[in-house]
Design a protein around this motif. Structure first.
Motif, PDB file in Angstrom:
ATOM      1  N   ARG A 196       0.820  -1.213   0.000  1.00  0.00           N
ATOM      2  CA  ARG A 196       0.000   0.000   0.000  1.00  0.00           C
ATOM      3  C   ARG A 196       0.851   1.260   0.000  1.00  0.00           C
ATOM      4  O   ARG A 196       1.799   1.396   0.761  1.00  0.00           O
ATOM      5  CB  ARG A 196      -0.932  -0.002   1.217  1.00  0.00           C
ATOM      6  CG  ARG A 196      -1.967   1.135   1.214  1.00  0.00           C
ATOM      7  CD  ARG A 196      -3.014   0.919   2.294  1.00  0.00           C
ATOM      8  NE  ARG A 196      -3.743  -0.336   2.075  1.00  0.00           N
ATOM      9  CZ  ARG A 196      -4.777  -0.466   1.245  1.00  0.00           C
ATOM     10  NH1 ARG A 196      -5.205   0.596   0.554  1.00  0.00           N
ATOM     11  NH2 ARG A 196      -5.376  -1.630   1.099  1.00  0.00           N
ATOM     12  N   GLY A 197       0.501   2.170  -0.903  1.00  0.00           N
ATOM     13  CA  GLY A 197       1.181   3.449  -0.983  1.00  0.00           C
ATOM     14  C   GLY A 197       2.390   3.460  -1.896  1.00  0.00           C
ATOM     15  O   GLY A 197       2.877   4.527  -2.274  1.00  0.00           O
ATOM     16  N   HIS A 198       2.903   2.286  -2.257  1.00  0.00           N
ATOM     17  CA  HIS A 198       4.044   2.228  -3.162  1.00  0.00           C
ATOM     18  C   HIS A 198       3.577   2.372  -4.615  1.00  0.00           C
ATOM     19  O   HIS A 198       2.444   2.059  -4.960  1.00  0.00           O
ATOM     20  CB  HIS A 198       4.794   0.911  -2.989  1.00  0.00           C
ATOM     21  CG  HIS A 198       5.625   0.854  -1.745  1.00  0.00           C
ATOM     22  ND1 HIS A 198       5.151   0.391  -0.538  1.00  0.00           N
ATOM     23  CD2 HIS A 198       6.913   1.223  -1.527  1.00  0.00           C
ATOM     24  CE1 HIS A 198       6.099   0.458   0.368  1.00  0.00           C
ATOM     25  NE2 HIS A 198       7.182   0.968  -0.197  1.00  0.00           N
ATOM     26  N   VAL A 199       4.491   2.814  -5.471  1.00  0.00           N
ATOM     27  CA  VAL A 199       4.181   3.028  -6.882  1.00  0.00           C
ATOM     28  C   VAL A 199       4.442   1.754  -7.665  1.00  0.00           C
ATOM     29  O   VAL A 199       5.556   1.217  -7.667  1.00  0.00           O
ATOM     30  CB  VAL A 199       5.015   4.177  -7.474  1.00  0.00           C
ATOM     31  CG1 VAL A 199       4.770   4.297  -8.980  1.00  0.00           C
ATOM     32  CG2 VAL A 199       4.672   5.492  -6.778  1.00  0.00           C
ATOM     33  N   GLY A 217      -4.401  -1.900  -7.431  1.00  0.00           N
ATOM     34  CA  GLY A 217      -4.660  -0.489  -7.220  1.00  0.00           C
ATOM     35  C   GLY A 217      -5.456  -0.189  -5.971  1.00  0.00           C
ATOM     36  O   GLY A 217      -5.447  -0.942  -4.992  1.00  0.00           O
ATOM     37  N   CYS A 218      -6.188   0.904  -6.019  1.00  0.00           N
ATOM     38  CA  CYS A 218      -6.786   1.463  -4.802  1.00  0.00           C
ATOM     39  C   CYS A 218      -7.816   0.559  -4.145  1.00  0.00           C
ATOM     40  O   CYS A 218      -8.018   0.611  -2.935  1.00  0.00           O
ATOM     41  CB  CYS A 218      -7.414   2.819  -5.114  1.00  0.00           C
ATOM     42  SG  CYS A 218      -8.736   2.762  -6.343  1.00  0.00           S
ATOM     43  N   ARG A 224      -0.198   2.789  -5.933  1.00  0.00           N
ATOM     44  CA  ARG A 224      -0.398   3.904  -6.854  1.00  0.00           C
ATOM     45  C   ARG A 224       0.053   3.450  -8.243  1.00  0.00           C
ATOM     46  O   ARG A 224       1.203   3.051  -8.423  1.00  0.00           O
ATOM     47  CB  ARG A 224       0.382   5.127  -6.386  1.00  0.00           C
ATOM     48  CG  ARG A 224      -0.179   5.719  -5.086  1.00  0.00           C
ATOM     49  CD  ARG A 224       0.573   6.969  -4.687  1.00  0.00           C
ATOM     50  NE  ARG A 224       1.903   6.665  -4.185  1.00  0.00           N
ATOM     51  CZ  ARG A 224       2.973   7.453  -4.310  1.00  0.00           C
ATOM     52  NH1 ARG A 224       2.866   8.596  -4.984  1.00  0.00           N
ATOM     53  NH2 ARG A 224       4.133   7.108  -3.799  1.00  0.00           N
ATOM     54  N   HIS A 226       1.168   3.666 -12.035  1.00  0.00           N
ATOM     55  CA  HIS A 226       1.793   4.451 -13.090  1.00  0.00           C
ATOM     56  C   HIS A 226       2.059   3.505 -14.255  1.00  0.00           C
ATOM     57  O   HIS A 226       2.258   2.305 -14.043  1.00  0.00           O
ATOM     58  CB  HIS A 226       3.107   5.077 -12.609  1.00  0.00           C
ATOM     59  CG  HIS A 226       2.928   6.182 -11.613  1.00  0.00           C
ATOM     60  ND1 HIS A 226       3.460   7.442 -11.781  1.00  0.00           N
ATOM     61  CD2 HIS A 226       2.276   6.214 -10.432  1.00  0.00           C
ATOM     62  CE1 HIS A 226       3.152   8.209 -10.741  1.00  0.00           C
ATOM     63  NE2 HIS A 226       2.431   7.479  -9.903  1.00  0.00           N
ATOM     64  N   HIS A 242      -7.178   4.966 -11.940  1.00  0.00           N
ATOM     65  CA  HIS A 242      -6.372   5.923 -11.164  1.00  0.00           C
ATOM     66  C   HIS A 242      -4.909   5.816 -11.602  1.00  0.00           C
ATOM     67  O   HIS A 242      -3.995   5.743 -10.768  1.00  0.00           O
ATOM     68  CB  HIS A 242      -6.514   5.663  -9.663  1.00  0.00           C
ATOM     69  CG  HIS A 242      -7.921   5.728  -9.163  1.00  0.00           C
ATOM     70  ND1 HIS A 242      -8.549   6.927  -8.847  1.00  0.00           N
ATOM     71  CD2 HIS A 242      -8.831   4.751  -8.943  1.00  0.00           C
ATOM     72  CE1 HIS A 242      -9.783   6.678  -8.446  1.00  0.00           C
ATOM     73  NE2 HIS A 242      -9.981   5.376  -8.497  1.00  0.00           N
ATOM     74  N   THR A 244      -1.462   6.967 -13.747  1.00  0.00           N
ATOM     75  CA  THR A 244      -0.679   8.097 -14.230  1.00  0.00           C
ATOM     76  C   THR A 244       0.186   7.655 -15.399  1.00  0.00           C
ATOM     77  O   THR A 244       0.928   6.663 -15.291  1.00  0.00           O
ATOM     78  CB  THR A 244       0.217   8.644 -13.107  1.00  0.00           C
ATOM     79  OG1 THR A 244      -0.598   9.079 -12.015  1.00  0.00           O
ATOM     80  CG2 THR A 244       1.059   9.820 -13.600  1.00  0.00           C
TER      81      THR A 244
END
Length: 393
Positions: A196-199, A217-218, A224, A226, A242, A244
């Motif tokens: 959690r919270g890592h890209v 994902g979320c 996160r 990408h 979500h 990028t």
């Protein structure tokens, strides 16, 4: 992939290398008493018999024997027109039908002018020259859509492994060595992280990449998302995932805590992950490959792991299958003195990611549906080379 595996539909999200919405595909026409010929290479259909009944009623199926599929014999048979002026090539199973080797320019040039579509099991197409097929007006259709669920599930496990050092934990517990057990129990904590919270950096946001983004994902794991792809995805898809977008591979690599390779390989054998690109990874990043071994310079990857530039890796595919790079194998099984090093930094599997029954059922079904679509004048479901076809079919 929400739809049933054995009934792929155009409403799904098939990946195309370069969509060509204006392409007109004319239906195949034959004399009233003739049916289009389909060259069936490989094993017989096993699962989707209802679809096959329809398929066989529409076309004359010609299936060369194993001996006839050996490259020199196969090529001579094409020169001699042994199987007639066939309209399609059908390869429903990945484990058979490849006896003739790489479909390079020499082999593709022997196909009759009547051939319109080549539909094959499997997500990858590094064994076939899709550019040359396209220049001859032949649509190549893969079946990655059918494997997306299975491969993304497996990739989730591999990503978890890179954060939680599962090879170390599993190896220590199964070693019957109480010291190794205690050492792992004590030291793995400081080496492990939550997802959690890592890209999560995804290279190739096709069907597999999208499924993986949804799962990690979320909603579930809180990573996160990408991604980098040769074609940016629609804004609506990015919003749903979500996600990028990075316009360069380097931009993604320098941002991600864990990079997952999901993009198809090409017949040219060029690597994406090599000494240069590994130098762009964040220090302490992780790497997962569920694409093709040919995309990775495994010696450079071993260097990055041994130099502690990368924390860990997980590979389902390998450059020289069924042989595994010995340096990576050593890193997978590495043991150390108690209290030193991080054993088992690499998770290695045997090209298992797509290996579930549902995938094979989907490969078979989707290959037939792609052929029926093209020969009926409809849009192919999962084409990969439309951008090489000029002026329609």
């Amino acid at each position: 992939m929400g739809e049933p595996f054995n009934t792929p539909v155009p409403g799904a999200t098939p990946r195309s290398q370069s969509p060509v919405s204006h392409l007109y595909i004319a239906p195949v026409t034959t004399a009233a008493h003739e049916k289009p010929i389909v060259l069936h290479i490989g094993d017989e259909v096993r699962y989707n018999m209802h679809t096959y009944d329809d398929f066989a009623s529409k076309y004359t199926i010609v299936r060369p024997s194993v001996a006839e599929r050996q490259r020199p014999v196969f090529m001579q048979a094409l020169r001699d027109g042994k199987w007639g002026q066939f309209s399609a090539i059908f390869r429903p199973f990945w484990g058979s039908g490849g006896e003739m080797g790489v479909w390079d320019e020499d082999l593709v040039a022997l196909l009759p002018d009547t051939c319109r579509v080549f539909a094959s099991a499997g997500a990858g197409f590094d064994w076939v020259d899709t550019r040359t097929l396209g220049k001859q007006g032949i649509v190549y259709c893969n079946t990655g859509l059918a494997a997306a669920e299975a491969v993304s599930d497996f990739a989730v496990a591999m990503v978890i492994s890179t954060f939680r050092h599962l090879p170390w934990c599993i190896g220590a517990a199964s070693s019957s060595d109480a010291g190794a057990f205690k050492d792992c129990h004590r030291r793995a904590t400081a080496q492990s992280r939550n997802l959690r919270g890592h890209v999560l950096g995804i290279i190739g946001m096709g069907n597999i990449g999208q499924c993986l983004a949804e799962k990690l994902g979320c909603v579930a794991f809180g990573m996160r998302i990408h991604y980098y792809d040769v074609v940016r995805k629609p804004v609506e898809l990015e919003a749903r995932l979500h996600a990028t977008y990075h316009s360069t591979l380097g931009g993604l690599l320098s941002t991600a805590d864990c990079v997952v390779l999901c993009t198809p390989a090409s017949i040219d054998g060029k690597t994406l992950i090599n000494k240069d690109s590994l130098g762009l990874f964040k220090p302490g990043a992780r790497f997962v490959n569920v694409a093709r071994g040919s995309l990775v310079d495994e010696e450079a990857l071993a260097d990055a792991l041994e130099d502690n530039q990368l924390v860990s890796a997980a590979l389902d595919v390998h450059t020289s299958e069924p042989r595994v790079n010995p340096r990576l194998a050593k890193l997978a099984w590495l043991t150390s003195q108690e209290g030193t090093g991080v054993p088992g930094r690499v998770m290695l599997t045997c090209h298992n990611a797509g290996g579930v029954l549902e995938t094979h059922i989907g490969f078979e079904e989707l290959s037939m549906r792609n052929i029926m679509a093209v020969l009926d004048g409809a849009k192919p479901i999962t084409p990969v080379n439309l951008h090489y076809i000029v002026g329609g079919l």
